[in-house]
Motif scaffolding. Sequence first.
Motif, short mmCIF file in Angstrom:
data_model
loop_
_atom_site.label_atom_id
_atom_site.label_comp_id
_atom_site.label_asym_id
_atom_site.label_seq_id
_atom_site.Cartn_x
_atom_site.Cartn_y
_atom_site.Cartn_z
N ILE A 53 0.84 -1.20 0.00
CA ILE A 53 0.00 0.00 0.00
C ILE A 53 0.87 1.25 0.00
CG2 ILE A 53 -1.71 1.27 1.34
CD1 ILE A 53 -2.70 -1.53 2.31
N ILE A 54 1.93 1.23 0.80
CA ILE A 54 2.87 2.35 0.84
C ILE A 54 3.54 2.51 -0.52
CG2 ILE A 54 5.00 3.19 1.91
CD1 ILE A 54 2.60 3.38 3.75
N THR A 55 3.92 1.40 -1.11
CA THR A 55 4.59 1.44 -2.42
C THR A 55 3.67 2.02 -3.48
OG1 THR A 55 5.85 -0.52 -1.77
CG2 THR A 55 5.82 0.04 -4.11
N VAL A 56 2.42 1.60 -3.51
CA VAL A 56 1.46 2.13 -4.48
C VAL A 56 1.21 3.61 -4.23
CG1 VAL A 56 -0.97 2.02 -5.19
CG2 VAL A 56 0.36 -0.06 -5.01
N GLY A 57 1.16 4.00 -2.94
CA GLY A 57 0.96 5.41 -2.62
C GLY A 57 2.09 6.29 -3.13
N TYR A 58 3.33 5.86 -2.94
CA TYR A 58 4.47 6.64 -3.42
C TYR A 58 4.54 6.63 -4.95
CZ TYR A 58 6.33 7.70 1.12
OH TYR A 58 6.50 8.20 2.39
N MET A 59 4.20 5.50 -5.57
CA MET A 59 4.18 5.46 -7.03
C MET A 59 3.13 6.43 -7.56
SD MET A 59 2.90 2.52 -9.63
CE MET A 59 1.28 2.79 -9.00
N SER A 60 1.97 6.47 -6.91
CA SER A 60 0.91 7.37 -7.34
C SER A 60 1.31 8.83 -7.15
CB SER A 60 -0.37 7.08 -6.55
OG SER A 60 -0.76 5.75 -6.75
N ASN A 61 2.06 9.12 -6.08
CA ASN A 61 2.55 10.48 -5.90
C ASN A 61 3.46 10.89 -7.04
OD1 ASN A 61 1.27 11.32 -3.59
ND2 ASN A 61 2.86 10.53 -2.23
N ASN A 62 4.21 9.94 -7.58
CA ASN A 62 5.10 10.26 -8.69
C ASN A 62 4.36 10.42 -10.01
OD1 ASN A 62 7.43 10.24 -7.15
ND2 ASN A 62 7.71 8.04 -7.41
N LEU A 63 3.24 9.72 -10.16
CA LEU A 63 2.53 9.73 -11.44
C LEU A 63 1.38 10.73 -11.51
CD1 LEU A 63 2.36 5.89 -12.14
CD2 LEU A 63 3.93 7.56 -13.12
N LEU A 64 0.75 11.00 -10.37
CA LEU A 64 -0.45 11.85 -10.36
C LEU A 64 -0.13 13.22 -9.76
CD1 LEU A 64 -2.98 9.17 -9.08
CD2 LEU A 64 -2.62 9.92 -11.43
#
Length: 105
Positions: A53-64
């Motif tokens: 969940i943390i990994t997806v959150g940080y990835m989303s911060n980079n993409l969105l």
Amino acid sequence: DIDNMMDSLQDIKYQYIVFATVIYFVALFCRSMRWSYLLSTFKPIGALKVFPIITVGYMSNNLLPARLGEIIRIYFLKIRVIEFQLLIQERMLLNYVLKKMLIYY
């Protein structure tokens, strides 16, 4: 120039990339342990469950834009308003520490 790019790619020292990747995932796991501890009073959840969940959150911060990864993290954690306040407090503390570091250095 494609030839220069290919020459540059051949000179890469891949052990540095592997080392940086390992350090990145260790840091993510430390963050997931912190979130597991912070959420333990509301919803006991292990660090290994929080890690993706943390990994997806940080990835989303980079993409969105506009740090929407924080909202995505909340959605995947299925947390209530109290935990959302915890997220805001964590971000405020992080910003406070970063500002103090900038002032002293």
